[in-house]
Design a protein around this motif. Structure first.
Motif, PDB file in Angstrom:
ATOM      1  N   ASP A  12       3.589  13.489 -10.335  1.00  0.00           N
ATOM      2  CA  ASP A  12       3.924  14.578  -8.759  1.00  0.00           C
ATOM      3  C   ASP A  12       4.122  16.123  -9.025  1.00  0.00           C
ATOM      4  O   ASP A  12       5.119  15.895 -10.447  1.00  0.00           O
ATOM      5  CB  ASP A  12       5.383  14.000  -8.165  1.00  0.00           C
ATOM      6  N   LYS A  16      -1.622  19.246  -8.088  1.00  0.00           N
ATOM      7  CA  LYS A  16      -2.462  18.741  -7.526  1.00  0.00           C
ATOM      8  C   LYS A  16      -3.074  18.990  -6.183  1.00  0.00           C
ATOM      9  O   LYS A  16      -4.565  19.130  -5.759  1.00  0.00           O
ATOM     10  CB  LYS A  16      -2.041  17.324  -7.949  1.00  0.00           C
ATOM     11  N   ARG A  36      -8.304  10.623  -0.482  1.00  0.00           N
ATOM     12  CA  ARG A  36      -6.435   9.700  -1.517  1.00  0.00           C
ATOM     13  C   ARG A  36      -6.783   8.472  -1.559  1.00  0.00           C
ATOM     14  O   ARG A  36      -6.557   7.586  -0.787  1.00  0.00           O
ATOM     15  CB  ARG A  36      -6.164  10.790  -0.759  1.00  0.00           C
ATOM     16  N   GLU A  37      -5.674   8.413  -3.136  1.00  0.00           N
ATOM     17  CA  GLU A  37      -4.959   6.900  -2.414  1.00  0.00           C
ATOM     18  C   GLU A  37      -3.197   7.507  -2.972  1.00  0.00           C
ATOM     19  O   GLU A  37      -3.091   8.333  -3.435  1.00  0.00           O
ATOM     20  CB  GLU A  37      -5.749   6.326  -4.059  1.00  0.00           C
ATOM     21  N   PRO A  38      -2.469   6.721  -2.433  1.00  0.00           N
ATOM     22  CA  PRO A  38      -2.618   6.227  -0.919  1.00  0.00           C
ATOM     23  C   PRO A  38      -3.633   6.773  -0.159  1.00  0.00           C
ATOM     24  O   PRO A  38      -3.364   8.104   0.571  1.00  0.00           O
ATOM     25  CB  PRO A  38      -1.232   5.418  -0.881  1.00  0.00           C
ATOM     26  N   TYR A  48       3.216   3.082   1.289  1.00  0.00           N
ATOM     27  CA  TYR A  48       3.760   4.184   1.507  1.00  0.00           C
ATOM     28  C   TYR A  48       5.409   3.389   2.014  1.00  0.00           C
ATOM     29  O   TYR A  48       6.334   3.685   1.909  1.00  0.00           O
ATOM     30  CB  TYR A  48       3.423   5.091   2.012  1.00  0.00           C
ATOM     31  N   ILE A  51       6.995   2.482  -1.396  1.00  0.00           N
ATOM     32  CA  ILE A  51       7.230   2.860  -2.134  1.00  0.00           C
ATOM     33  C   ILE A  51       9.342   4.016  -1.050  1.00  0.00           C
ATOM     34  O   ILE A  51       9.866   4.058  -2.725  1.00  0.00           O
ATOM     35  CB  ILE A  51       6.172   4.690  -2.230  1.00  0.00           C
ATOM     36  N   PHE A  64      -0.711  -1.595  -3.722  1.00  0.00           N
ATOM     37  CA  PHE A  64      -1.833  -0.268  -4.688  1.00  0.00           C
ATOM     38  C   PHE A  64      -3.036  -0.527  -5.025  1.00  0.00           C
ATOM     39  O   PHE A  64      -4.122   0.034  -4.766  1.00  0.00           O
ATOM     40  CB  PHE A  64      -0.954   0.332  -5.937  1.00  0.00           C
ATOM     41  N   ARG A  90      -6.079  11.591  -6.722  1.00  0.00           N
ATOM     42  CA  ARG A  90      -5.201  10.309  -6.659  1.00  0.00           C
ATOM     43  C   ARG A  90      -6.580   8.696  -7.228  1.00  0.00           C
ATOM     44  O   ARG A  90      -6.915   9.061  -6.235  1.00  0.00           O
ATOM     45  CB  ARG A  90      -3.842   9.363  -6.154  1.00  0.00           C
ATOM     46  N   SER A  94      -3.836   6.253 -11.944  1.00  0.00           N
ATOM     47  CA  SER A  94      -2.413   6.834 -10.962  1.00  0.00           C
ATOM     48  C   SER A  94      -1.854   5.398 -10.752  1.00  0.00           C
ATOM     49  O   SER A  94      -0.636   4.840 -11.434  1.00  0.00           O
ATOM     50  CB  SER A  94      -2.212   7.070  -9.744  1.00  0.00           C
ATOM     51  N   ARG A  95      -2.102   4.607 -11.178  1.00  0.00           N
ATOM     52  CA  ARG A  95      -1.724   3.001 -11.231  1.00  0.00           C
ATOM     53  C   ARG A  95      -1.072   2.223 -12.659  1.00  0.00           C
ATOM     54  O   ARG A  95      -0.541   2.155 -13.325  1.00  0.00           O
ATOM     55  CB  ARG A  95      -2.461   1.686 -10.329  1.00  0.00           C
ATOM     56  N   TYR A  98       1.590   4.744 -13.511  1.00  0.00           N
ATOM     57  CA  TYR A  98       2.934   4.376 -12.778  1.00  0.00           C
ATOM     58  C   TYR A  98       3.598   3.675 -13.378  1.00  0.00           C
ATOM     59  O   TYR A  98       4.420   3.587 -13.328  1.00  0.00           O
ATOM     60  CB  TYR A  98       2.689   5.357 -11.552  1.00  0.00           C
ATOM     61  N   GLN A  99       2.577   2.464 -12.730  1.00  0.00           N
ATOM     62  CA  GLN A  99       3.370   1.363 -12.908  1.00  0.00           C
ATOM     63  C   GLN A  99       3.493   0.741 -13.900  1.00  0.00           C
ATOM     64  O   GLN A  99       3.130  -0.727 -14.385  1.00  0.00           O
ATOM     65  CB  GLN A  99       2.206   0.231 -11.875  1.00  0.00           C
ATOM     66  N   PHE A 151       9.526   7.809  -7.430  1.00  0.00           N
ATOM     67  CA  PHE A 151       8.515   8.226  -8.064  1.00  0.00           C
ATOM     68  C   PHE A 151       8.927   9.462  -8.674  1.00  0.00           C
ATOM     69  O   PHE A 151       7.826  10.137 -10.052  1.00  0.00           O
ATOM     70  CB  PHE A 151       7.782   7.753  -7.785  1.00  0.00           C
TER      71      PHE A 151
HETATM   72  P1  TMP Z   1       1.266  10.942  -3.541  1.00  0.00           P
HETATM   73  O1  TMP Z   1       2.415  11.943  -3.384  1.00  0.00           O
HETATM   74  O2  TMP Z   1       0.004  11.784  -3.676  1.00  0.00           O
HETATM   75  O3  TMP Z   1       0.827  10.662  -1.511  1.00  0.00           O
HETATM   76  O4  TMP Z   1       1.269   9.538  -3.904  1.00  0.00           O
HETATM   77  C1  TMP Z   1       2.377   9.001  -3.382  1.00  0.00           C
HETATM   78  C2  TMP Z   1       2.817   8.478  -4.831  1.00  0.00           C
HETATM   79  O5  TMP Z   1       2.688   7.204  -5.056  1.00  0.00           O
HETATM   80  C3  TMP Z   1       3.370   9.149  -5.915  1.00  0.00           C
HETATM   81  O6  TMP Z   1       4.913   9.144  -6.272  1.00  0.00           O
HETATM   82  C4  TMP Z   1       2.775   8.593  -7.004  1.00  0.00           C
HETATM   83  C5  TMP Z   1       2.318   7.087  -6.497  1.00  0.00           C
HETATM   84  N1  TMP Z   1       1.378   6.133  -6.763  1.00  0.00           N
HETATM   85  C6  TMP Z   1       1.928   5.056  -7.964  1.00  0.00           C
HETATM   86  O7  TMP Z   1       3.278   4.975  -8.015  1.00  0.00           O
HETATM   87  N2  TMP Z   1       0.767   4.163  -8.611  1.00  0.00           N
HETATM   88  C7  TMP Z   1      -0.493   4.714  -7.501  1.00  0.00           C
HETATM   89  O8  TMP Z   1      -1.437   3.752  -7.847  1.00  0.00           O
HETATM   90  C8  TMP Z   1      -0.935   5.684  -6.747  1.00  0.00           C
HETATM   91  C9  TMP Z   1      -1.858   5.818  -5.782  1.00  0.00           C
HETATM   92  C10 TMP Z   1       0.120   6.089  -6.349  1.00  0.00           C
END
Ligand code: TMP
Length: 201
Positions: A12, A16, A36-38, A48, A51, A64, A90, A94-95, A98-99, A151
């Motif tokens: 973040d 991007k 995009r994802e989500p 969302y 999150i 996710f 994304r 990203s998964r 982040y995860q 996040f």
């Molecule tokens: P965004 O800021 O791009 O809208 O994404 C939302 C948040 O979700 C961002 O902090 C990244 C996180 N994220 C994950 O943790 N795992 C995932 O698989 C995706 C697609 C996003």
């Protein structure tokens, strides 16, 4: 002819979104599919919600991942089969990144496990641009956008960045790491060059 899948990744505040808007308005990509994802589906809405609350990290991963499966079935696969260029802000990495951090107290080698549960059904991108940035700079940028989500905390972002760089190191043929600590014009030039060469290949 089969299309191409290009994904944009980064922590973040990596800039991007600025690059996504630049590509979106660039004439070379007038026929590209931007996504995009989500996602914007109801599953993306559920993501969302997760999150923004104290949802269990494993449940969050599953949401996710469900969103990703639906994204592939409804948009990514059909568009690629129609020969389109798909650019996703994304995607699976990203998964993994982040995860891979949020689940580290829950299991050994979470990143490898998350990659394993994607294997066999996900579509691997043709090119992944990783927008790399120092997390402390990124957090300052996020702060300017207002309230931070869980996040956007620096310790988490440091781990996410490490994971992203590990992924890039393991698959140098798929990843291009973009140093975002430069003039925007230079970043845009590198991004255009990378995407054009993959489209023409
Ligand atoms: P965004 O800021 O791009 O809208 O994404 C939302 C948040 O979700 C961002 O902090 C990244 C996180 N994220 C994950 O943790 N795992 C995932 O698989 C995706 C697609 C996003």
């Amino acid at each position: 002819m089969k299309g191409k899948l290009i994904t944009l990744e980064g922590i973040d505040g990596s800039g991007k979104s600025t690059i996504t808007s630049f590509l979106n308005s660039h004439p070379s990509f007038a026929n590209a599919v931007f996504t995009r994802e989500p996602t914007t589906s109801w599953i993306g809405d559920a993501v969302y919600k997760a999150i923004q609350s104290d949802t269990d990290e494993l449940a969050e991963l599953m949401l996710f991942t469900a969103d990703h499966a639906d994204h592939i079935a409804t948009l990514i696969r059909p568009a690629i089969e129609e020969g389109k260029i798909v650019i996703s802000d994304r995607y699976s990495d990203s998964r993994y990144a982040y995860q891979g951090v949020t689940l580290k107290e829950r299991m050994e080698e979470p990143m490898e496990w998350i990659q394993m549960i994607h294997r066999g059904w996900t579509i691997v991108p043709d090119l992944t641009l990783l927008f790399d940035i120092d997390p402390s700079v990124a957090v300052q940028r996020c702060g300017k956008r207002g309230e931070q989500t869980k996040f956007e905390k620096i310790d988490l972002l440091k781990g996410v960045r490490e994971n992203y760089l590990k992924l890039a190191e393991k698959e140098p043929e798929r990843f291009i790491v973009i140093d975002t600590d430069r003039e925007l014009k230079e970043i845009e030039k590198d991004v255009l060059q990378a995407i054009t060469s993959i489209i023409e290949s």
